[in-house]
Design a protein around this motif. Structure first.
Motif, PDB file in Angstrom:
ATOM      1  N   ASN A 542       0.842  -1.212   0.000  1.00 15.95           N
ATOM      2  CA  ASN A 542       0.000   0.000   0.000  1.00 15.95           C
ATOM      3  C   ASN A 542       0.872   1.254   0.000  1.00 15.95           C
ATOM      4  OD1 ASN A 542      -2.943  -0.926   0.390  1.00 15.95           O
ATOM      5  ND2 ASN A 542      -1.817  -2.147   1.894  1.00 15.95           N
ATOM      6  N   THR A 576      -5.030   4.446  -3.215  1.00 17.23           N
ATOM      7  CA  THR A 576      -6.469   4.722  -3.145  1.00 17.23           C
ATOM      8  C   THR A 576      -6.857   5.819  -4.120  1.00 17.23           C
ATOM      9  OG1 THR A 576      -6.237   6.361  -1.389  1.00 17.23           O
ATOM     10  CG2 THR A 576      -6.532   4.066  -0.713  1.00 17.23           C
ATOM     11  N   ASP A 604      -6.827   1.022  -5.322  1.00 14.98           N
ATOM     12  CA  ASP A 604      -7.447   0.372  -4.166  1.00 14.98           C
ATOM     13  C   ASP A 604      -8.777   1.030  -3.823  1.00 14.98           C
ATOM     14  OD1 ASP A 604      -7.694  -1.389  -2.123  1.00 14.98           O
ATOM     15  OD2 ASP A 604      -6.161  -0.494  -0.837  1.00 14.98           O
ATOM     16  N   ASP A 605      -9.667   0.280  -3.188  1.00 17.59           N
ATOM     17  CA  ASP A 605     -10.963   0.782  -2.694  1.00 17.59           C
ATOM     18  C   ASP A 605     -11.780   1.437  -3.801  1.00 17.59           C
ATOM     19  OD1 ASP A 605     -10.072  -0.050  -0.225  1.00 17.59           O
ATOM     20  OD2 ASP A 605      -9.401   1.938   0.393  1.00 17.59           O
ATOM     21  N   THR A 608     -15.483   3.893  -3.978  1.00 13.13           N
ATOM     22  CA  THR A 608     -15.820   4.684  -2.782  1.00 13.13           C
ATOM     23  C   THR A 608     -15.478   6.155  -2.954  1.00 13.13           C
ATOM     24  OG1 THR A 608     -13.657   4.254  -1.797  1.00 13.13           O
ATOM     25  CG2 THR A 608     -15.422   2.706  -1.295  1.00 13.13           C
ATOM     26  N   SER A 611     -14.273   7.524  -8.799  1.00 12.93           N
ATOM     27  CA  SER A 611     -14.728   6.495  -9.735  1.00 12.93           C
ATOM     28  C   SER A 611     -15.042   7.087 -11.100  1.00 12.93           C
ATOM     29  CB  SER A 611     -15.963   5.769  -9.168  1.00 12.93           C
ATOM     30  OG  SER A 611     -15.673   5.244  -7.892  1.00 12.93           O
ATOM     31  N   LYS A 625      -9.264  -2.670  -7.587  1.00  6.54           N
ATOM     32  CA  LYS A 625      -9.723  -3.486  -6.467  1.00  6.54           C
ATOM     33  C   LYS A 625     -11.103  -2.978  -6.038  1.00  6.54           C
ATOM     34  CE  LYS A 625      -7.029  -5.093  -3.338  1.00  6.54           C
ATOM     35  NZ  LYS A 625      -6.131  -5.233  -2.162  1.00  6.54           N
ATOM     36  N   ASP A 627     -14.007  -2.309  -3.682  1.00  7.47           N
ATOM     37  CA  ASP A 627     -14.014  -2.115  -2.239  1.00  7.47           C
ATOM     38  C   ASP A 627     -14.925  -3.137  -1.550  1.00  7.47           C
ATOM     39  OD1 ASP A 627     -15.366  -0.393   0.258  1.00  7.47           O
ATOM     40  OD2 ASP A 627     -13.205  -0.145   0.016  1.00  7.47           O
ATOM     41  N   ARG A 628     -14.512  -3.539  -0.349  1.00  2.00           N
ATOM     42  CA  ARG A 628     -15.246  -4.541   0.424  1.00  2.00           C
ATOM     43  C   ARG A 628     -16.662  -4.082   0.767  1.00  2.00           C
ATOM     44  NH1 ARG A 628     -12.509  -6.757   4.088  1.00  2.00           N
ATOM     45  NH2 ARG A 628     -10.477  -5.957   3.434  1.00  2.00           N
ATOM     46  N   GLU A 661     -11.963  -7.384  -2.998  1.00  2.00           N
ATOM     47  CA  GLU A 661     -11.413  -7.600  -1.658  1.00  2.00           C
ATOM     48  C   GLU A 661     -12.556  -7.777  -0.658  1.00  2.00           C
ATOM     49  OE1 GLU A 661      -9.091  -4.279  -0.397  1.00  2.00           O
ATOM     50  OE2 GLU A 661     -10.632  -2.795  -0.874  1.00  2.00           O
TER      51      GLU A 661
END
Length: 702
Positions: A542, A576, A604-605, A608, A611, A625, A627-628, A661
């Motif tokens: 990261n 991110t 990452d993420d 959120t 985008s 990735k 986001d969860r 993730e």
């Protein structure tokens, strides 16, 4: 050393024997002498030889001596040169004519030469004393003029004031005769006039302070600050007959003192009181609160996203934003929220800039604590409007902490610390809000402080470790990558959650040092596995926005790769969305440099933040990735399912590898496999484990 210049005596007379005798007498006492035989020659010699004294025969033919005396005395520079005349007539009329013509003294013929010598010595001594006095007066006048200093004398009985030329010059007053006290009072600033009038009234009664400062207005309208000192001169009774004193123009000194005070107590950029002034003001306001029995509120403000604006638009724009923020805060306070300075009777703002983007407001005489909340709400509303900075609209909000005296603190440091803690709580609640202080916040603030203090020594103490979580390729079913995750176990704090200490590391700037340590450790581990005979896997690390902003990060990465032996194609940096967009121009440049080195870049993420398709096309991204937050409800929430399908489809169209993730259930795995997701990460795939356990999901090379 040069010998002192000898005095020269000019002797003028038609009788050569008298001149000879006069010369002999004068030279006998160590003086130089020059002889001329007519009045006209005396005038010429006076101009060329500049004698210290003239001995002039008044009995030269055709009144030549009298005419010469008049002409000599009328010449510029001869006003104070002694002229000693010799005359046969000692009668009153002759002597009067000589004095009227400009003679200083006379001696009657036949001359007693010994007496003449005494007269010459006396006249020269008197002349030298006068010259010294005149020079001293000139020096004094020059000194007074340079020091803006003048003298005055006031006759108490008549009210007449005599001003020196320097006083008139200071006030820009016309030259003229005597003045009255009212003439001075007319020049005094109207706010100071009663004080000055009372000073003179008391002085007339023999009761007055020795000095006084007050403001005056010059005839041309310029405001001056005057320092005045005086002493009484005794009259016939017990009261003084005269007051004599001097006054000095100290305007420049006062301006310098005020400038020094501003530098000591005011913020140079915004003009607001600084931390030093604020703490003194808060102390006075708390004393007032104790006397009045009314609570006092302290608002602690921090601008949201200021660092991003400052780094993106530049420091000049950041400075302009701070000034505008100070102006807006002024619009939000009440008249009672102003505190008087101990050094200045003028009311001073309750708003202060503590430093950086931190401001405080002191709110006095609150009816209840909710008054402070209403003002905080007003501030949030004001800050919701865009700022105009260098021709563009800039949006920022503020997080506000509120502490109330005496409930939340009985001293300056405690109240300030608690307001600061409440501000941090407002930031934790999503920013752009205000929070009142509670005891629980203090516990949290102390916890944060403990974390930061211990984190500073975590690396050297060997308290940090790296664990590795596998990522599995959906098509092959094999682990093709691992993500390096940092863990911290402290002797005092125990195991600290990453979400807790990573935030503190970023806010304190420690993330740069910690991030470098993680990068070096992870790259070394990747190389170690390959050297042990395992198939190469991509090591994901990261990357913080603070590391992107750090100078020469690409150079640092290249050095780490060379030092550890890790191959760039086996290293992936996860960044991110918010980190990229916060410093867009810098990110484009830095990410370009990283791609030139050959490492992979993953976003990452995703989903959120921004985008945006446009920035995905501009940045050299290799993977997304999901986001969860979307993955966790992908089987139960149709919206999350639709968003996940859209992200996968978009990534495929852009040629990006897409990985989800936070995969924890069989149903989630099945959905993602059906959707076409390239890879998965989460507890369903494997938990983060130390390096020695991670070999369980690595494959040995053939």
């Amino acid at each position: 050393m040069d010998e002192p210049k000898r005095d020269v005596v000019l002797i003028a007379g038609h009788d050569s024997s008298e001149r000879l005798l006069a010369r002999a007498a004068i030279e006998q006492i160590g003086l130089d002498a020059i002889e001329v035989e007519s009045g006209a020659e005396a005038v010429v010699s006076f101009v060329s030889d500049a004698p210290s004294l003239v001995v002039l025969d008044m009995d030269m033919p055709d009144g030549d001596g009298l005419h010469a005396c008049e002409e000599l005395r009328g010449r510029r520079g001869s006003e104070h040169t002694p002229i000693l005349v010799m005359t046969r007539n000692g009668d009153l009329e002759s002597v009067t004519r000589a004095f009227d013509a400009g003679a200083t003294d006379f001696i009657v013929k036949p001359v007693n030469w010994a007496l003449l010598v005494h007269r010459v010595r006396y006249l020269l001594r008197s002349s030298h004393a006068f010259d010294a006095l005149h020079a001293s007066q000139g020096q004094l006048a020059t000194a007074q003029r340079l020091a803006r200093l003048g003298s005055w004398d006031w006759d108490v009985a008549t009210g007449v004031m005599r001003w020196s030329p320097e006083v008139r010059q200071i006030f820009g007053a016309r030259s003229g005769g005597d003045m009255q006290l009212e003439d001075l009072l007319d020049l005094v600033h109207h706010e100071d006039r009663p004080i000055v009038r009372e000073w003179f009234r008391s002085a007339a009664l023999g009761n007055f302070a020795a000095d006084l400062d007050y403001r005056c207005m010059r005839a041309d309208g310029e405001e001056l600050t005057i320092h005045q000192q005086a002493e009484a001169v005794a009259g016939e009774g017990i009261e003084p007959g005269r007051i004599s004193g001097f006054l000095q123009d100290i305007t420049d000194r006062k301006k310098s003192e005020e400038r020094i005070r501003e530098l000591a107590y005011y913020d140079v950029l915004t003009g607001l009181p600084n931390r030093r002034f604020f703490k003194e003001s808060l102390e006075r306001a708390m004393r007032h609160s104790r006397r009045s029995g009314k609570p006092l509120g302290l608002l602690f403000l921090d601008l949201d996203r200021f660092k991003m604006i400052n780094d993106t638009l530049g420091h000049e724009a950041g400075d302009m934003l701070l000034k505008e923020a100070g102006d807006r805060l002024h619009m939000c306070v009440r008249s009672s929220d102003y505190v008087a300075s101990a050094r200045n009777d003028k009311m001073q703002s309750a708003i202060s800039r503590l430093g950086g983007d931190e401001f405080t407001l002191i709110l006095r005489d609150l009816d209840d604590a909710q008054d402070a909340g209403r003002i905080a709400s007003r501030i949030l509303e004001r800050f919701a409007q865009p700022f105009q900075i260098e021709g563009r609209e800039v949006f920022t909000s503020t997080s506000i902490g509120v502490a109330i005296h005496p409930i939340d603190g009985n001293d300056v440091d405690t109240l300030l610390r608690n307001a600061d803690a409440a501000m941090y709580h407002a930031k934790d609640r999503g920013r752009n809000n205000f929070q009142f202080y509670t005891d629980a916040m203090n516990v949290k603030a102390l916890r944060r402080l403990d974390i930061e203090n211990n984190l500073r020594r975590a690396i050297q103490r060997g308290e940090l470790s790296v664990v590795y979580q596998p990522k599995r390729d959906t098509v092959s079913g094999l682990v093709n990558s691992v993500e390096a995750l940092v863990r911290w176990d402290n002797a005092e704090l125990g195991k600290v959650r990453p979400a807790e200490f990573i935030q503190v590391a970023e806010e304190s700037g420690l993330i740069v040092t910690i991030g470098e340590w993680i990068l070096r450790t992870a790259c070394a581990q990747q190389r170690s596995w390959m050297d042990a005979g395992f198939d190469p896997v991509v090591m994901s690390v990261n990357l913080s926005s603070y590391q992107i902003r750090a100078q020469r990060f690409a150079e640092l990465l290249a050095g780490v790769l060379q030092e550890t032996g890790a191959e760039p194609r086996h290293v992936e940096l996860e960044i991110t969305e918010s980190a990229i967009m916060r410093y867009e121009d810098l990110s484009i440049r830095t990410l370009g440099e990283l791609k030139q080195i050959g490492v992979r870049l993953a976003l990452d993420d995703f989903g959120t933040g921004y985008s945006s398709l446009s920035y995905l096309k501009r940045f050299p991204i290799d993977a997304l990735k999901i986001d969860r937050a979307f993955v966790s409800d992908v089987t139960t929430d149709p919206d999350d399912a639709a968003i996940t399908r859209a992200i996968v489809a978009m990534a495929k169209n852009l040629g990006l590898y897409v990985i989800a993730e936070g995969v924890e259930t069989e149903e989630q795995e099945a959905f993602l496999r059906e959707t076409g997701c390239d890879g998965m990460q989460g507890f369903r795939i494997g938990a983060p484990v130390p390096a020695e356990q991670a070999v369980s999901f690595l494959r040995k090379a053939d």
